[in-house]
Enzyme design. Structure first.
Site, short mmCIF file in Angstrom:
data_model
loop_
_atom_site.label_atom_id
_atom_site.label_comp_id
_atom_site.label_asym_id
_atom_site.label_seq_id
_atom_site.Cartn_x
_atom_site.Cartn_y
_atom_site.Cartn_z
N SER A 141 51.54 42.72 43.17
CA SER A 141 50.73 43.06 41.99
C SER A 141 51.65 43.78 41.01
O SER A 141 52.70 44.31 41.43
CB SER A 141 49.59 44.00 42.40
OG SER A 141 49.00 44.60 41.26
N TYR A 154 46.12 51.12 47.27
CA TYR A 154 46.51 49.81 46.73
C TYR A 154 47.94 49.86 46.20
O TYR A 154 48.77 49.00 46.50
CB TYR A 154 45.53 49.41 45.62
CG TYR A 154 45.67 47.99 45.12
CD1 TYR A 154 45.03 46.93 45.77
CD2 TYR A 154 46.43 47.70 43.99
CE1 TYR A 154 45.14 45.63 45.31
CE2 TYR A 154 46.54 46.40 43.51
CZ TYR A 154 45.90 45.37 44.17
OH TYR A 154 46.00 44.08 43.70
P1 NAD Z 1 39.57 37.86 45.72
O1 NAD Z 1 38.68 39.00 46.06
O2 NAD Z 1 39.00 36.66 45.04
O3 NAD Z 1 40.38 37.36 46.99
C1 NAD Z 1 40.65 38.15 48.12
C2 NAD Z 1 40.67 37.25 49.33
O4 NAD Z 1 41.03 38.03 50.47
C3 NAD Z 1 39.30 36.63 49.64
O5 NAD Z 1 39.47 35.32 50.14
C4 NAD Z 1 38.77 37.53 50.75
O6 NAD Z 1 37.80 36.93 51.60
C5 NAD Z 1 40.08 37.80 51.49
N1 NAD Z 1 40.01 38.95 52.40
C6 NAD Z 1 39.58 40.22 52.14
N2 NAD Z 1 39.64 40.96 53.25
C7 NAD Z 1 40.15 40.17 54.23
C8 NAD Z 1 40.45 40.36 55.61
N3 NAD Z 1 40.23 41.54 56.22
N4 NAD Z 1 40.91 39.32 56.31
C9 NAD Z 1 41.10 38.11 55.72
N5 NAD Z 1 40.86 37.87 54.43
C10 NAD Z 1 40.37 38.90 53.69
O7 NAD Z 1 40.70 38.50 44.77
P2 NAD Z 1 42.05 37.92 44.15
O8 NAD Z 1 42.20 38.55 42.82
O9 NAD Z 1 42.13 36.45 44.24
O10 NAD Z 1 43.12 38.60 45.10
C11 NAD Z 1 44.13 37.88 45.77
C12 NAD Z 1 45.38 38.73 45.85
O11 NAD Z 1 45.87 38.95 44.53
C13 NAD Z 1 45.16 40.12 46.46
O12 NAD Z 1 46.26 40.45 47.29
C14 NAD Z 1 45.15 41.02 45.23
O13 NAD Z 1 45.53 42.34 45.53
C15 NAD Z 1 46.17 40.31 44.36
N6 NAD Z 1 46.09 40.65 42.94
C16 NAD Z 1 44.99 40.36 42.20
C17 NAD Z 1 44.96 40.71 40.86
C18 NAD Z 1 43.77 40.42 39.98
O14 NAD Z 1 43.77 40.88 38.83
N7 NAD Z 1 42.77 39.68 40.42
C19 NAD Z 1 46.06 41.35 40.29
C20 NAD Z 1 47.17 41.63 41.08
C21 NAD Z 1 47.18 41.26 42.41
#
Ligand code: NAD
Length: 259
Positions: A141, A154
C-alpha cells in the site's frame, strides 16, 4: 502466461478479484481465496472460467491462521499442480485512535496483512526453485511507504511486507523467481467503503467529506483508482517480460507518494 498456475489470496472482491480476471484472461489457472457468500463465489469462478477457458477453483482458507495459509498452498498444488505465481493480496483494515486501538485487532491485522504472506511464500518457494521459475507479488500500500494516523497496525504490516518483499527477492534471485510489491493509493473496493464510515467517526467529518479530505486530496490525479489498474500492474510483474524486475516497490497511487 498460458497455463501458469496461480494463487491469489483475498480474491473474492476488489483488487484480488480483478487480478484473478486479469491472470485468467492471460491464460492462467487460478485458485481464488477469501470470504463471502459461497454461491456467489462459485458463480463468479464459473463465469471467469467460462470466459477464459482456464481452471478457476476456490479455497476458503482463513489466512489469519498460519496452518490454513500453509494448507492453502498444499490444496492449491493438489487442485492445479505446482504453483508458478503467488499474489499475496488478502488484507484488512481497522481505523481507531492509538490509545483506543484494540489489542486483538493489532494481532489480527499483523496476521492477515503480513504473517500470512510469510507462510504462503515459505510454502511456495521450494516448488518454484525446483522448476526454476516463479513470480511472487505482494499487495502492500502507499501506507507501506509513508505513515498515516489512526492505522498503526495497517501501516506497520504494510511497511513489514515491503521488508519481506526485499528480503525474499534477494534470496530467490538466481532461481528464476522474482518477488515484488505493488503499492496502491485509494482504490474503490469494499475495504475503502467500510473505512469511510470508520474515518467519519474518528475524524468527526461527515462521510461525504471523508472521501475527498482523507483519500482523494493525497492523490494529485484527484480520482479513485480502478481495481483493474492495480491488477494490470500485478499481472505485468507476473509476466516473462518482468523477469529482471525484482525487489521493486511499485506505486500505483495517482502520485500519492510523490509529495
Ligand atoms: P477487499 O476488502 O475488496 O478485499 C480483501 C480481500 O481479502 C477479500 O477477498 C476478503 O475476503 C479477503 N480476506 C480478508 N480477511 C481474510 C482472511 N482472514 N483470510 C483470507 N482472506 C481474507 O479490499 P481490496 O481493496 O481489494 O484489498 C486488497 C488488498 O489491497 C489488501 O491487501 C489491501 O490492504 C490493499 N490495498 C487496498 C487499497 C484500497 O484503496 N482499496 C489501497 C492500498 C492497498
Amino acid at each position: 502466461m498460458q497455463n501458469r498456475n496461480a494463487v491469489v489470496t483475498g480474491s473474492t472482491s476488489g483488487i484480488g478479484l480483478a487480478t484473478v480476471r486479469e491472470l485468467a484472461g492471460r491464460g492462467c489457472h487460478v485458485v481464488v481465496n477469501g470470504f463471502g457468500d459461497r454461491a456467489e463465489i462459485d458463480r463468479t469462478c464459473a463465469e471467469i472460467a467460462e470466459l477464459s477457458g482456464t481452471r478457476i477453483v476456490y479455497s476458503g482458507a482463513d489466512l489469519s491462521r498460519p496452518e490454513e495459509a500453509r494448507a492453502l498452498m498444499a490444496e492449491a498444488a493438489d487442485l492445479l499442480g505446482p504453483i508458478d505465481i503467488l499474489v499475496n493480496n488478502a488484507g484488512i483494515q481497522h481505523v481507531a485512535a492509538l490509545h483506543e486501538f484494540p489489542d486483538d485487532k493489532w494481532d489480527l491485522l499483523l496476521a492477515v496483512n503480513l504473517s500470512a504472506a510469510f507462510h504462503t511464500i515459505k510454502a511456495a518457494v521450494p516448488a518454484m526453485r525446483e522448476r526454476g521459475w516463479g513470480r511472487i507479488v505482494n499487495t502492500a500500500s502507499v501506507l507501506g511507504m509513508v505513515g498515516a494516523p489512526h492505522k498503526p497496525a495497517y501501516v506497520a504490516a504494510k511497511h513489514g511486507i515491503i521488508g519481506l518483499t526485499k528480503s525474499v527477492s534477494i534470496e530467490v534471485a538466481g532461481h528464476g523467481i522474482t518477488c515484488n510489491a505493488v503499492c496502491p493509493g485509494t482504490v474503490l473496493t469494499p475495504i475503502i467503503e467500510r473505512q469511510i464510515a470508520q474515518q467519519a467517526q474518528v475524524t468527526g467529518l461527515p462521510e461525504d467529506q471523508v472521501l475527498k479530505a482523507v483519500f482523494l486530496e493525497k492523490m494529485p490525479t484527484g480520482r479513485l483508482i480502478g481495481p483493474e489498474e492495480v491488477a494490470a500492474a500485478i499481472a505485468f510483474l507476473c509476466s516473462d517480460a518482468a523477469a529482471s524486475i525484482t525487489g521493486a516497490i511499485l506505486p500505483v497511487d495517482g502520485g500519492y507518494t510523490t509529495h
